[in-house]
Design an enzyme around this catalytic site. Structure first.
Site, PDB file in Angstrom:
ATOM      1  N   PRO A   8     -41.795  81.642 -23.118  1.00  0.00           N
ATOM      2  CA  PRO A   8     -40.604  80.800 -23.064  1.00  0.00           C
ATOM      3  C   PRO A   8     -40.805  79.377 -23.578  1.00  0.00           C
ATOM      4  O   PRO A   8     -41.802  78.726 -23.258  1.00  0.00           O
ATOM      5  CB  PRO A   8     -40.264  80.779 -21.566  1.00  0.00           C
ATOM      6  CG  PRO A   8     -40.803  82.064 -21.056  1.00  0.00           C
ATOM      7  CD  PRO A   8     -42.037  82.357 -21.865  1.00  0.00           C
ATOM      8  N   ASN A   9     -39.814  78.947 -24.333  1.00  0.00           N
ATOM      9  CA  ASN A   9     -39.665  77.577 -24.839  1.00  0.00           C
ATOM     10  C   ASN A   9     -40.585  77.227 -26.006  1.00  0.00           C
ATOM     11  O   ASN A   9     -40.449  76.155 -26.590  1.00  0.00           O
ATOM     12  CB  ASN A   9     -39.829  76.541 -23.711  1.00  0.00           C
ATOM     13  CG  ASN A   9     -38.743  76.704 -22.665  1.00  0.00           C
ATOM     14  OD1 ASN A   9     -37.571  76.691 -22.998  1.00  0.00           O
ATOM     15  ND2 ASN A   9     -39.134  76.885 -21.417  1.00  0.00           N
ATOM     16  N   ARG A  65     -39.355  69.025 -29.889  1.00  0.00           N
ATOM     17  CA  ARG A  65     -39.168  68.201 -28.686  1.00  0.00           C
ATOM     18  C   ARG A  65     -40.542  67.846 -28.120  1.00  0.00           C
ATOM     19  O   ARG A  65     -41.505  68.549 -28.358  1.00  0.00           O
ATOM     20  CB  ARG A  65     -38.432  69.000 -27.587  1.00  0.00           C
ATOM     21  CG  ARG A  65     -37.042  69.445 -27.917  1.00  0.00           C
ATOM     22  CD  ARG A  65     -36.000  68.445 -27.426  1.00  0.00           C
ATOM     23  NE  ARG A  65     -34.647  68.975 -27.545  1.00  0.00           N
ATOM     24  CZ  ARG A  65     -34.001  69.154 -28.683  1.00  0.00           C
ATOM     25  NH1 ARG A  65     -34.587  68.860 -29.824  1.00  0.00           N
ATOM     26  NH2 ARG A  65     -32.773  69.642 -28.690  1.00  0.00           N
ATOM     27  N   TYR A  79     -46.715  68.218 -27.151  1.00  0.00           N
ATOM     28  CA  TYR A  79     -46.923  69.456 -27.907  1.00  0.00           C
ATOM     29  C   TYR A  79     -47.132  69.255 -29.405  1.00  0.00           C
ATOM     30  O   TYR A  79     -47.364  70.223 -30.129  1.00  0.00           O
ATOM     31  CB  TYR A  79     -45.740  70.409 -27.657  1.00  0.00           C
ATOM     32  CG  TYR A  79     -45.611  70.807 -26.207  1.00  0.00           C
ATOM     33  CD1 TYR A  79     -46.569  71.619 -25.609  1.00  0.00           C
ATOM     34  CD2 TYR A  79     -44.553  70.356 -25.424  1.00  0.00           C
ATOM     35  CE1 TYR A  79     -46.473  71.978 -24.271  1.00  0.00           C
ATOM     36  CE2 TYR A  79     -44.437  70.711 -24.083  1.00  0.00           C
ATOM     37  CZ  TYR A  79     -45.401  71.521 -23.516  1.00  0.00           C
ATOM     38  OH  TYR A  79     -45.304  71.875 -22.192  1.00  0.00           O
ATOM     39  N   ASN A  91     -50.030  82.790 -25.656  1.00  0.00           N
ATOM     40  CA  ASN A  91     -49.633  81.576 -24.955  1.00  0.00           C
ATOM     41  C   ASN A  91     -48.380  81.974 -24.166  1.00  0.00           C
ATOM     42  O   ASN A  91     -47.280  82.013 -24.730  1.00  0.00           O
ATOM     43  CB  ASN A  91     -49.326  80.431 -25.919  1.00  0.00           C
ATOM     44  CG  ASN A  91     -48.948  79.165 -25.153  1.00  0.00           C
ATOM     45  OD1 ASN A  91     -48.706  79.209 -23.947  1.00  0.00           O
ATOM     46  ND2 ASN A  91     -48.896  78.047 -25.863  1.00  0.00           N
ATOM     47  N   ALA A 111     -44.675  79.020 -19.543  1.00  0.00           N
ATOM     48  CA  ALA A 111     -44.628  78.885 -18.081  1.00  0.00           C
ATOM     49  C   ALA A 111     -44.930  80.200 -17.361  1.00  0.00           C
ATOM     50  O   ALA A 111     -45.315  80.193 -16.177  1.00  0.00           O
ATOM     51  CB  ALA A 111     -43.262  78.354 -17.665  1.00  0.00           C
ATOM     52  N   HIS A 126     -48.138  80.729 -15.271  1.00  0.00           N
ATOM     53  CA  HIS A 126     -48.326  80.273 -13.890  1.00  0.00           C
ATOM     54  C   HIS A 126     -47.528  81.102 -12.882  1.00  0.00           C
ATOM     55  O   HIS A 126     -47.625  80.854 -11.684  1.00  0.00           O
ATOM     56  CB  HIS A 126     -47.898  78.798 -13.784  1.00  0.00           C
ATOM     57  CG  HIS A 126     -48.324  77.975 -14.955  1.00  0.00           C
ATOM     58  ND1 HIS A 126     -49.652  77.777 -15.271  1.00  0.00           N
ATOM     59  CD2 HIS A 126     -47.617  77.333 -15.933  1.00  0.00           C
ATOM     60  CE1 HIS A 126     -49.730  77.035 -16.369  1.00  0.00           C
ATOM     61  NE2 HIS A 126     -48.511  76.762 -16.794  1.00  0.00           N
ATOM     62  N   ASP A 138     -50.257  92.253 -15.288  1.00  0.00           N
ATOM     63  CA  ASP A 138     -50.378  93.714 -15.161  1.00  0.00           C
ATOM     64  C   ASP A 138     -50.319  94.387 -16.529  1.00  0.00           C
ATOM     65  O   ASP A 138     -51.073  95.329 -16.797  1.00  0.00           O
ATOM     66  CB  ASP A 138     -49.259  94.272 -14.267  1.00  0.00           C
ATOM     67  CG  ASP A 138     -49.475  93.965 -12.786  1.00  0.00           C
ATOM     68  OD1 ASP A 138     -50.590  93.567 -12.406  1.00  0.00           O
ATOM     69  OD2 ASP A 138     -48.509  94.119 -12.014  1.00  0.00           O
ATOM     70  N   GLU A 171     -56.381  83.466 -24.249  1.00  0.00           N
ATOM     71  CA  GLU A 171     -55.241  82.669 -23.756  1.00  0.00           C
ATOM     72  C   GLU A 171     -55.299  81.284 -24.408  1.00  0.00           C
ATOM     73  O   GLU A 171     -56.361  80.663 -24.448  1.00  0.00           O
ATOM     74  CB  GLU A 171     -55.386  82.550 -22.227  1.00  0.00           C
ATOM     75  CG  GLU A 171     -54.338  81.707 -21.548  1.00  0.00           C
ATOM     76  CD  GLU A 171     -54.576  81.631 -20.022  1.00  0.00           C
ATOM     77  OE1 GLU A 171     -55.469  82.369 -19.510  1.00  0.00           O
ATOM     78  OE2 GLU A 171     -53.897  80.838 -19.370  1.00  0.00           O
ATOM     79  N   HIS A 215     -53.323  77.423 -24.718  1.00  0.00           N
ATOM     80  CA  HIS A 215     -52.313  76.434 -24.335  1.00  0.00           C
ATOM     81  C   HIS A 215     -52.417  75.246 -25.270  1.00  0.00           C
ATOM     82  O   HIS A 215     -53.527  74.738 -25.511  1.00  0.00           O
ATOM     83  CB  HIS A 215     -52.499  75.982 -22.885  1.00  0.00           C
ATOM     84  CG  HIS A 215     -52.347  77.123 -21.941  1.00  0.00           C
ATOM     85  ND1 HIS A 215     -51.119  77.683 -21.688  1.00  0.00           N
ATOM     86  CD2 HIS A 215     -53.263  77.846 -21.276  1.00  0.00           C
ATOM     87  CE1 HIS A 215     -51.290  78.704 -20.872  1.00  0.00           C
ATOM     88  NE2 HIS A 215     -52.580  78.834 -20.619  1.00  0.00           N
ATOM     89  N   SER A 269     -51.155  72.225 -24.764  1.00  0.00           N
ATOM     90  CA  SER A 269     -51.483  71.024 -23.983  1.00  0.00           C
ATOM     91  C   SER A 269     -52.680  71.308 -23.075  1.00  0.00           C
ATOM     92  O   SER A 269     -53.038  72.465 -22.836  1.00  0.00           O
ATOM     93  CB  SER A 269     -50.276  70.615 -23.135  1.00  0.00           C
ATOM     94  OG  SER A 269     -49.996  71.612 -22.167  1.00  0.00           O
ATOM     95  N   ARG A 281     -52.379  68.048 -16.222  1.00  0.00           N
ATOM     96  CA  ARG A 281     -50.939  67.972 -15.966  1.00  0.00           C
ATOM     97  C   ARG A 281     -50.664  68.309 -14.494  1.00  0.00           C
ATOM     98  O   ARG A 281     -51.563  68.206 -13.651  1.00  0.00           O
ATOM     99  CB  ARG A 281     -50.213  68.904 -16.948  1.00  0.00           C
ATOM    100  CG  ARG A 281     -50.447  68.492 -18.422  1.00  0.00           C
ATOM    101  CD  ARG A 281     -49.676  69.335 -19.390  1.00  0.00           C
ATOM    102  NE  ARG A 281     -48.244  69.140 -19.252  1.00  0.00           N
ATOM    103  CZ  ARG A 281     -47.325  69.912 -19.850  1.00  0.00           C
ATOM    104  NH1 ARG A 281     -47.719  70.926 -20.617  1.00  0.00           N
ATOM    105  NH2 ARG A 281     -46.045  69.675 -19.691  1.00  0.00           N
ATOM    106  N   ARG A 301     -49.600  73.787 -12.973  1.00  0.00           N
ATOM    107  CA  ARG A 301     -50.043  74.337 -14.271  1.00  0.00           C
ATOM    108  C   ARG A 301     -51.521  74.681 -14.257  1.00  0.00           C
ATOM    109  O   ARG A 301     -52.081  75.144 -15.239  1.00  0.00           O
ATOM    110  CB  ARG A 301     -49.792  73.320 -15.395  1.00  0.00           C
ATOM    111  CG  ARG A 301     -48.320  73.057 -15.630  1.00  0.00           C
ATOM    112  CD  ARG A 301     -48.091  72.239 -16.877  1.00  0.00           C
ATOM    113  NE  ARG A 301     -46.812  71.569 -16.795  1.00  0.00           N
ATOM    114  CZ  ARG A 301     -45.642  72.102 -17.142  1.00  0.00           C
ATOM    115  NH1 ARG A 301     -45.586  73.318 -17.633  1.00  0.00           N
ATOM    116  NH2 ARG A 301     -44.521  71.415 -17.011  1.00  0.00           N
TER     117      ARG A 301
END
Ligand code: CA2
Length: 146
Positions: free
Chosen positions: A11-12, A19, A24, A75, A78, A81, A88, A99, A101, A103, A108, A112
């Site tokens: 997501p995002n 933004r 980011y 990645n 959210a 977390h 699963d 994995e 990220h 940032s 943070r 997170r």
């Protein structure tokens, strides 16, 4: 046969480069795809980058990767977390999982700093900006024997 690496984004992450550049950066997911395709070409791999804002879609893509991908770079945004469902699904995937990220999640908010996905991932890159994806591609090439 050419091995394929799937790069899944949660997501995002479609907003990368649009933004919050102070967190980011300025590069987009299209830039990430270009950088990872260059590493893939060097190492004789193929790459497929996907992004969804929907948890179930990410789970379905992880299932599809069981037939299609030698390794997964993820990645989860959210979902990192929150999502036992993503964990699963990754546990049902047989190849290596890395994995990423953008940032540095460790400096943070405290929420997170726990990742369900880290329970499955062979390795984690955080805080290297979007360059982390290409670094993960190099490591993935080694892990899949390319
Ligand atoms: O640092 C990362 O890559 C994250 O996975 C990004 C997630 C965040 O929830 C994780 O804790 C860490 C959020 C993705 C939001 O992406 C945006 C990008 C540009 C502008 C706004 C959001």
């Amino acid at each position: 046969m050419t091995k394929t690496v799937h790069i899944l984004n949660g997501p995002n992450l479609n907003l990368l480069g649009q933004r919050q550049p102070e967190i980011y950066g300025h590069e987009t997911l299209a830039d990430v795809e270009t950088a990872c395709a260059a590493v893939a070409a060097e190492r004789g791999l193929a790459v497929k980058l996907l992004q969804s804002n929907w948890e179930g879609q990410i789970v379905d893509w992880i299932h599809a990767a069981r037939q299609e991908a030698a390794g997964i770079i993820i990645n989860p945004g959210a979902l990192t977390h929150t999502s036992v469902a993503v964990l699963d699904a990754l546990n049902a995937f047989e190849g290596p999982v890395l994995e990423v990220h953008v940032s540095n999640v460790h400096r943070r908010e405290s929420f997170r700093q726990h990742s369900y996905v880290s329970l499955r991932a062979e390795g984690v890159i955080a805080g290297f900006g979007v360059e982390g994806y290409a670094l993960a591609m190099r490591r993935m090439a080694t892990l899949v024997g390319a």
